[in-house]
Enzyme design. Structure first.
Site, mmCIF file in Angstrom:
data_model
loop_
_atom_site.group_PDB
_atom_site.id
_atom_site.type_symbol
_atom_site.label_atom_id
_atom_site.label_comp_id
_atom_site.label_asym_id
_atom_site.label_seq_id
_atom_site.Cartn_x
_atom_site.Cartn_y
_atom_site.Cartn_z
ATOM 1 N N GLN B 196 -72.055 74.395 -23.302
ATOM 2 C CA GLN B 196 -73.390 74.969 -23.102
ATOM 3 C C GLN B 196 -74.014 75.117 -24.475
ATOM 4 O O GLN B 196 -73.694 76.042 -25.219
ATOM 5 C CB GLN B 196 -73.268 76.303 -22.370
ATOM 6 C CG GLN B 196 -72.587 76.165 -21.008
ATOM 7 C CD GLN B 196 -73.397 75.348 -20.019
ATOM 8 O OE1 GLN B 196 -74.526 75.694 -19.683
ATOM 9 N NE2 GLN B 196 -72.831 74.239 -19.544
ATOM 10 N N ALA B 237 -79.088 82.222 -14.358
ATOM 11 C CA ALA B 237 -78.204 81.111 -14.738
ATOM 12 C C ALA B 237 -78.853 80.228 -15.796
ATOM 13 O O ALA B 237 -80.007 80.435 -16.190
ATOM 14 C CB ALA B 237 -77.853 80.298 -13.496
ATOM 15 N N HIS B 238 -78.125 79.226 -16.226
ATOM 16 C CA HIS B 238 -78.602 78.403 -17.345
ATOM 17 C C HIS B 238 -79.845 77.590 -16.974
ATOM 18 O O HIS B 238 -79.984 77.109 -15.873
ATOM 19 C CB HIS B 238 -77.509 77.478 -17.901
ATOM 20 C CG HIS B 238 -76.797 76.621 -16.926
ATOM 21 N ND1 HIS B 238 -75.764 75.797 -17.313
ATOM 22 C CD2 HIS B 238 -76.938 76.444 -15.599
ATOM 23 C CE1 HIS B 238 -75.323 75.154 -16.265
ATOM 24 N NE2 HIS B 238 -76.007 75.518 -15.224
ATOM 25 N N ASN B 239 -80.712 77.483 -17.971
ATOM 26 C CA ASN B 239 -81.916 76.662 -17.868
ATOM 27 C C ASN B 239 -82.946 77.168 -16.877
ATOM 28 O O ASN B 239 -83.896 76.458 -16.535
ATOM 29 C CB ASN B 239 -81.553 75.199 -17.550
ATOM 30 C CG ASN B 239 -80.712 74.601 -18.661
ATOM 31 O OD1 ASN B 239 -79.516 74.386 -18.501
ATOM 32 N ND2 ASN B 239 -81.325 74.379 -19.799
ATOM 33 N N SER B 257 -81.342 76.067 -13.498
ATOM 34 C CA SER B 257 -82.488 75.166 -13.601
ATOM 35 C C SER B 257 -83.608 75.479 -12.621
ATOM 36 O O SER B 257 -84.511 74.657 -12.439
ATOM 37 C CB SER B 257 -82.057 73.702 -13.429
ATOM 38 O OG SER B 257 -81.130 73.355 -14.440
#
Lengths: 337, 337, 337
Positions: B196, B237-239, B257
């Site tokens: 990440q 969460a990521h993005n 995302s």
């Protein structure tokens, strides 16, 4: 320990040899000589016959099912809890020394000489730690916090300004008590923070799970009654009140200003919306959402049953037309002679 | 403080004696002489007549309901927020000293002389702390982290490598910003971790609740716009990208995302699946799951109503045959003349 | 790094100039000269034609879609993961020094000389830290905890007494492993705490997310198999067993004594009730609640679809009469000739 001594100490009837040596407790399945096991759930009854324990804690009605010594009690799980406590490490052994040299205790904090303070703990000014408390490593006891006698903060607990714990409260790592409530006023298209000026008061004999959060009140306090038990990752918003002896399972949450009665059971992942009132003796099943007041004791649920995804999809899409379906049926009942 | 001075400082119209002494704010129910109370929710209107406050913040339409002095504003809750802020402890008073001797500041970190750093805080190399920041006890500001002016990390906040906060961001205890996203590639029956490599960028005036987690991006950054407000135990969460002025209540979560618009309200425990897009001004009610893009503003929900468990069971089991029921009804409509 | 060297190191076929200089990885959209991008999700295929990357990782079937150099693999996402790892900071660089002077290591803890220990870390007596471990700032490794070789505790991780991690386990900030299970026995109208005497055993190559909690067993241990991956804010209750290679997304939870098989996927916010058994290769979709054993592999769901609130309300209220509706339909089928 001798089996007879154990029975006497916890007040359970012994049917068997009081001179048996006992070294610990175990499950029916894993127990061997020297162990006490217990039967509290009928599902495990068939394990009694093969059980190698020196003694088993049993309901009187189950006595005949086990050949060996029996500790007989009409509440075998509670009896087990009392017996297991004899074999659990004492809270006083949690820390190696009374006050770890790395702990910071601000001058005008009051720490009872019998209390223990762990490594990297911080006790701020105005905090009061009563007798026999154990404050584990990394615990942050902020200004004006009060701990009643015999509280145990396992480790890495955060108690923010002015939080009050009763006697014998147990708090697990990562719990945060006294964080700001989520108070926001819309103001010309932006949010304006509403200061959170109340605090949190927690009664005697409560237990607060790991990474659970309890917000301070906006003006009045957030309040937990005596013997309230919160599992891990529970979220209690500002100005919530929870009655005595209520237990909330992991990941459940209560929104702002809701009032939960005494002796309630809130299932894992369940939610209670803000400003609602639940009476005493209410059970909410796991992952249900409470959207209205509850005035009668009993069990309440929401949600749909688990199903294979392919079936679920077919049914779920019908849910989005359920009102139309009901109207069609109503029309049919009119049209059918 | 004098009532007249308060009205002048926050720009609210006063109808009453400007020389009244004010010592604090309180609820309508608990206010006594010296307090300012407020009416922002019609539900509490009946408490006005008995209210002992020296003054009450009111909507103009409610003026006649209260005998005493009134602070009149068409947005009484926002007016209350501004007034309560006058009585809240200043952020500068959170800590006893500018830099606590136990804090570790690595040599090549830049800490503005006006910033305060609490006990056991760790400011790693390459970190930059701007003017008037308060970094509370146990806060971990990792390498290359940037805090804009006036940020407040209450205590025990974790900001991992390269995270950027705008100005006046407030972060509550236990929050973790910049943890690895949950990136896993299936590889011959095992999981392979996907590094990440992005970070997290947070705009101005955001608030991040206790024990909330915000993951770093896999390649690009995770981004929160200005004035985003996250309650406790929220998971980002990521993005993920969250638009300005969006508020997310406790225990809500957004998967990888996804993009949330501006001015959205995400209810407690609600979830948004990955890679979805929600437009501006969307409201998701508590514990709903968003499973598709939302292109039109408005309020969206999923779930079923709370019911007594016995009723719920009967209905819930029917849900598992809802498709068949709909087919039967369709056939009946054909068969009925 | 040269493109050819990268292809050789990770065992991916190169179709293009091996002498291209590569400085990092990037998304298809943001990649420029010197970057390797990847196509793992067909949704982004149209970005290939404009992509400025020096090379793209592709499935063989997609080769024709990109003019430039290609790294060709039938599992492009796994290939990307291996390549990205070449550009990720090494775990050894997480800390500035082998053992930070502020760390506390109790005399009878065993720490391998190759291990690194961060600021304010606490390694208690009886703990054993194997080779090449990285224990980040504020990590609390309690008595008798064992870390296998190559474990990485990023920061602020709590491992309570006797917890065992296998090799190469990665734990993110705020995670608590080994907290007491939620064991309560009703005893004369009050709760009696049931001592939690087991511990937690975690296999090799597991990853535990930020603010995730894993409770110790009541008597036997809570057990995670090898290569289990838990996202942030996951809750694992006492005596749960999770099979190898299972992944659980953010905010999911498993209640006490449940057994999850190997290679399962538990969606975000999903829950599994206590004492249930799920076989291998089960997928639970997000926010579903598992209320019964699952004996066949496949995908399972519960809940209702998201809808506009006005539609949802109309349908939801019908759900509370669904049993009656079904009875009416049954009667109609009898009455219709």
């Amino acid at each position: 320990m001798k089996l007879g001594d154990i029975a006497a100490r916890v007040g359970v009837m012994l049917d068997g040899d009081p001179d048996l040596d006992i070294v610990g407790v175990a499950t029916l399945k894993s127990a061997t000589v020297g162990h006490i096991a217990f039967l509290a759930n009928g599902k495990y009854r068939r394990e009694l016959s093969d059980c190698g324990a020196s003694a088993v804690i049993l309901h009187p009605a189950e006595r005949a099912q086990f050949r060996g010594a029996a500790l007989i009690d009409s509440h075998p799980y509670a009896a087990y809890a009392r017996i297991a406590a004899l074999f659990a490490p004492a809270d006083r052994d949690l820390l190696a020394a009374p006050v770890h040299p790395s702990a910071l205790i601000e001058p005008d904090a009051e720490v009872d000489p019998s209390a223990q303070i762990g490594a990297f703990a911080l006790i701020a000014r105005g905090a009061r730690i009563a007798a026999d408390c154990v404050v584990g490593p990394y615990c942050h006891v902020a200004r004006g916090v009060t701990l009643g006698a015999g509280c145990v903060l396992i480790a890495r607990v955060t108690l923010l300004d002015g939080v009050t714990l009763g006697a014998r409260v147990r708090v697990h790592p990562g719990a945060v008590i006294g964080s700001d409530g989520f108070g926001l006023a819309p103001d010309a298209g932006r949010w304006r923070k509403v200061p959170q000026l109340g605090s949190v008061r927690i009664g005697d004999d409560c237990e607060i799970g790991a990474n659970t959060t309890i917000d301070r009140g906006a003006l009045d306090d957030t309040v937990l009654g005596d013997d309230v038990r919160l599992d891990n990752q529970v979220q209690i918003a500002h100005n919530v009140r929870i009655g005595a002896h209520t237990a909330m399972a992991g990941c459940s949450a209560v929104a702002g200003s809701a009032t939960i009665g005494a002796h309630c059971l809130i299932g894992g992942g369940a939610g209670v919306l803000g400003h609602l009132t639940l009476c005493d003796h209410v059970t909410i099943t796991a992952m249900s959402l409470v959207t209205h007041d509850i005035r009668e004791p009993g069990e309440y649920s929401s949600g749909t049953p688990l199903d294979r995804n392919l079936n679920w999809r077919k049914n779920a899409v019908r849910f989005t037309h359920l009102d139309q379906l009901a109207r069609t049926v109503k029309q049919l009942t009119r049209d059918t002679p």
